[in-house]
Design a protein around this motif. Structure first.
Motif, PDB file in Angstrom:
ATOM      1  N   GLY A  20      26.330  -1.529   4.090  1.00 17.26           N
ATOM      2  CA  GLY A  20      25.177  -2.417   4.112  1.00 17.26           C
ATOM      3  C   GLY A  20      24.043  -1.809   3.305  1.00 17.26           C
ATOM      4  N   ALA A  21      23.145  -2.661   2.822  1.00 18.43           N
ATOM      5  CA  ALA A  21      22.106  -2.219   1.893  1.00 18.43           C
ATOM      6  C   ALA A  21      21.031  -1.399   2.589  1.00 18.43           C
ATOM      7  N   LYS A  22      20.802  -0.199   2.072  1.00 12.39           N
ATOM      8  CA  LYS A  22      19.721   0.645   2.581  1.00 12.39           C
ATOM      9  C   LYS A  22      18.385  -0.065   2.486  1.00 12.39           C
ATOM     10  N   ASN A  23      18.073  -0.608   1.304  1.00 15.76           N
ATOM     11  CA  ASN A  23      16.760  -1.220   1.097  1.00 15.76           C
ATOM     12  C   ASN A  23      16.567  -2.473   1.939  1.00 15.76           C
ATOM     13  N   ALA A  24      17.652  -3.166   2.252  1.00 13.42           N
ATOM     14  CA  ALA A  24      17.551  -4.316   3.143  1.00 13.42           C
ATOM     15  C   ALA A  24      17.321  -3.854   4.582  1.00 13.42           C
ATOM     16  N   CYS A  25      18.108  -2.887   5.024  1.00 13.46           N
ATOM     17  CA  CYS A  25      18.013  -2.431   6.412  1.00 13.46           C
ATOM     18  C   CYS A  25      16.650  -1.823   6.714  1.00 13.46           C
ATOM     19  N   LEU A  26      16.094  -1.086   5.750  1.00 11.80           N
ATOM     20  CA  LEU A  26      14.774  -0.483   5.954  1.00 11.80           C
ATOM     21  C   LEU A  26      13.673  -1.530   6.068  1.00 11.80           C
ATOM     22  N   THR A  27      13.927  -2.719   5.538  1.00 10.01           N
ATOM     23  CA  THR A  27      12.977  -3.829   5.667  1.00 10.01           C
ATOM     24  C   THR A  27      13.207  -4.613   6.942  1.00 10.01           C
ATOM     25  N   VAL A  90       5.596   9.183   8.037  1.00 10.30           N
ATOM     26  CA  VAL A  90       5.467   8.252   6.918  1.00 10.30           C
ATOM     27  C   VAL A  90       5.636   8.953   5.571  1.00 10.30           C
ATOM     28  N   ARG A  91       5.200  10.206   5.482  1.00 12.70           N
ATOM     29  CA  ARG A  91       5.265  10.938   4.206  1.00 12.70           C
ATOM     30  C   ARG A  91       6.691  11.093   3.690  1.00 12.70           C
ATOM     31  N   LYS A  92       7.671  10.973   4.577  1.00 11.51           N
ATOM     32  CA  LYS A  92       9.064  11.207   4.181  1.00 11.51           C
ATOM     33  C   LYS A  92       9.665  10.047   3.393  1.00 11.51           C
ATOM     34  N   MET A  93       9.051   8.864   3.458  1.00 10.43           N
ATOM     35  CA  MET A  93       9.731   7.674   2.917  1.00 10.43           C
ATOM     36  C   MET A  93       8.736   6.556   2.660  1.00 10.43           C
ATOM     37  N   ARG A  94       8.770   6.007   1.446  1.00  9.78           N
ATOM     38  CA  ARG A  94       7.833   4.959   1.060  1.00  9.78           C
ATOM     39  C   ARG A  94       7.997   3.688   1.877  1.00  9.78           C
ATOM     40  N   ALA A  95       9.206   3.395   2.316  1.00  7.62           N
ATOM     41  CA  ALA A  95       9.445   2.162   3.067  1.00  7.62           C
ATOM     42  C   ALA A  95       8.683   2.128   4.385  1.00  7.62           C
ATOM     43  N   SER A  96       8.131   3.253   4.806  1.00  3.81           N
ATOM     44  CA  SER A  96       7.349   3.302   6.049  1.00  3.81           C
ATOM     45  C   SER A  96       6.160   2.354   6.017  1.00  3.81           C
ATOM     46  N   ILE A  97       5.636   2.057   4.842  1.00  3.38           N
ATOM     47  CA  ILE A  97       4.485   1.165   4.724  1.00  3.38           C
ATOM     48  C   ILE A  97       4.820  -0.233   5.233  1.00  3.38           C
ATOM     49  N   LEU A  98       6.106  -0.539   5.398  1.00  2.00           N
ATOM     50  CA  LEU A  98       6.517  -1.876   5.830  1.00  2.00           C
ATOM     51  C   LEU A  98       6.251  -2.139   7.313  1.00  2.00           C
ATOM     52  N   VAL A  99       5.751  -1.161   8.046  1.00  2.00           N
ATOM     53  CA  VAL A  99       5.327  -1.440   9.430  1.00  2.00           C
ATOM     54  C   VAL A  99       3.925  -2.027   9.450  1.00  2.00           C
ATOM     55  N   LEU A 100       3.198  -1.940   8.342  1.00  5.11           N
ATOM     56  CA  LEU A 100       1.796  -2.368   8.328  1.00  5.11           C
ATOM     57  C   LEU A 100       1.640  -3.863   8.601  1.00  5.11           C
TER      58      LEU A 100
END
Length: 422
Positions: A20-27, A90-100
């Motif tokens: 499964g897609a990493k970028n999809a799952c992180l979203t 959050v510093r470990k991964m850019r996708a963390s901003i998606l909780v905002l």
């Protein structure tokens, strides 16, 4: 620190399962913050980035359980304990901003650290912030954090035009808009399959969304969202990566679960290079038509164009092509850091700004090389498959962020590859 050792040994044969897609799952994972009902994600990839997002969501009070060897994620955010996403995670991964966006939409406030991630360019979050401001959010940036508050009564629908088609900004705005009052229109929205996958999941939770997959998405806000079970879309970047393995060293490999519509522009370039791609009920079967691939020019573009996340891997293929290829990187600056490492293996590459000119050689040579980012790390492994002798890839911790069981998957089709402690 681990290393991966690859010894070039000729053609590959067999099947490679695509995750499964990493970028999809992180979203999809932050979508749990939009509801107090359970969200279940199936076909989840087992990656360090998923573990980082799990850690972040748990720090906010979400419950996250990995089931069935990590391929099913059970999430519940019925009782959030904080709206602060700390820098240490959050510093470990850019996708963390998606909780905002989700936090702001549901809780009315959020405090989120500015993110980190791979060093492949600035990738600012200004489009995320301006979209939320258009919905009425009050934002204050200080001490490395975004302090955000929704207006009294919650976020408001807005007509938002992105100055470029940012995937992350589209995702953040899309999630926030599901609970905003009124109608939100996202113009010049990103069109990636991961956006469509997120919209499908949100619709399953009760959101009203139209136009995903096009440059204009319309969201009619609802009062609340419910739970859902959703299957994560196939990872098109992992798919494209493993399609290149038989292209580089010969043979025939079927990428299980692959679909041409996820990688159409990539497949066009493979065809031009002399690579056969056949879609079957099982997935995509890939083979090289001749002894040597042909040179092709590549320009990275937002979906449905050629993916920037496959540029490094494509460069590895073109290092042994017949002729000269030019790769133009239009998405991220600093994304040719793998080129000097490929040169160590005998490649002829000349980089000028956002252009790389690759003159193919008949054979690469194994050498000690160092990964600089996620996609660069796997490009060096692919190059090692085509090289004479042994290639030792260091700093492979990058690899664990985006590829599960690389050694197992490649050795399963005949590659000589192992992971060792340095």
């Amino acid at each position: 620190m681990d290393q991966i050792i690859v010894t070039g040994n000729g053609p590959l044969s067999g099947d490679i399962p695509i995750a499964g897609a990493k970028n999809a799952c992180l979203t999809l994972m932050p979508a749990t913050l939009l509801t107090d009902q359970p969200l279940t994600l199936t076909n989840a990839p087992r990656l360090s980035d998923i573990a980082t997002m799990t850690e972040l969501l748990r720090s906010l009070g979400s419950e996250v359980s990995a089931l069935h060897d990590g391929q099913v994620l059970a999430l519940s955010s019925h009782d959030l304990t904080t709206v602060r996403a700390d820098y240490d995670i959050v510093r470990k991964m850019r996708a963390s901003i998606l909780v905002l966006g989700p936090l702001l939409a549901r809780a009315g406030e959020a405090v989120v650290s500015l993110p980190g991630g791979c060093a492949i360019g600035a990738r600012p979050v200004d489009l995320h912030l301006s979209a939320l401001e258009a919905m009425g959010a009050e934002l204050d940036l200080r001490d490395g954090y975004v302090y955000a508050k929704a207006p009294l009564g919650g976020l408001k629908g807005a007509d938002i035009t992105f100055k470029f088609a940012s995937v992350g900004a589209t995702e953040n705005a899309l999630m926030a808009a599901t609970l905003a009052k009124g109608t939100t229109i996202l113009r010049n929205a990103a069109r990636e399959p991961e956006i469509v996958d997120l919209a499908d999941c949100l619709r399953g939770m009760g959101a009203q969304i139209d136009g995903d997959g096009s440059p204009e998405i319309t969201i009619q806000g609802v009062d609340q969202l419910g739970g859902a079970t959703h299957r994560v879309v196939t990872d098109r970047i992992e798919l494209g990566t493993y399609m290149l393995a038989p292209a580089i060293c010969g043979g025939e490999v079927t990428c299980l679960g692959g679909r041409i519509d996820l990688v159409a522009a990539f497949c066009e370039k493979l065809d031009a290079a002399g690579i056969s791609v056949v879609e079957t009920d099982k997935g995509l079967t890939v083979s090289r038509k001749g002894d040597r691939v042909r040179a092709v020019d590549v320009i990275t573009e937002p979906f449905p164009g050629f993916p920037t996340d496959l540029q490094a891997q494509m460069m590895a293929l073109l290092c042994t092509a017949d002729g000269t290829s030019v790769l133009e990187e239009k998405i991220f600056e600093n994304r040719f850091m793998h080129a000097p490492e490929l040169v160590r293996m005998g490649a002829h590459i000349d980089v000028h700004g956002g252009h790389a000119t690759v003159t193919g050689v008949e054979r690469l040579r194994g050498a000690p090389v160092m990964a600089t980012d996620l996609r660069a790390s796997v490009s060096l492994i692919l190059a090692g498959l085509a090289a004479e002798g042994e290639t030792i890839v260091s700093r492979v911790y990058h690899l664990d962020r985006g590829y599960e069981h690389v050694v197992r998957k490649l050795s399963g089709v005949g590659a000589r590859i192992e992971r060792v402690k340095a």
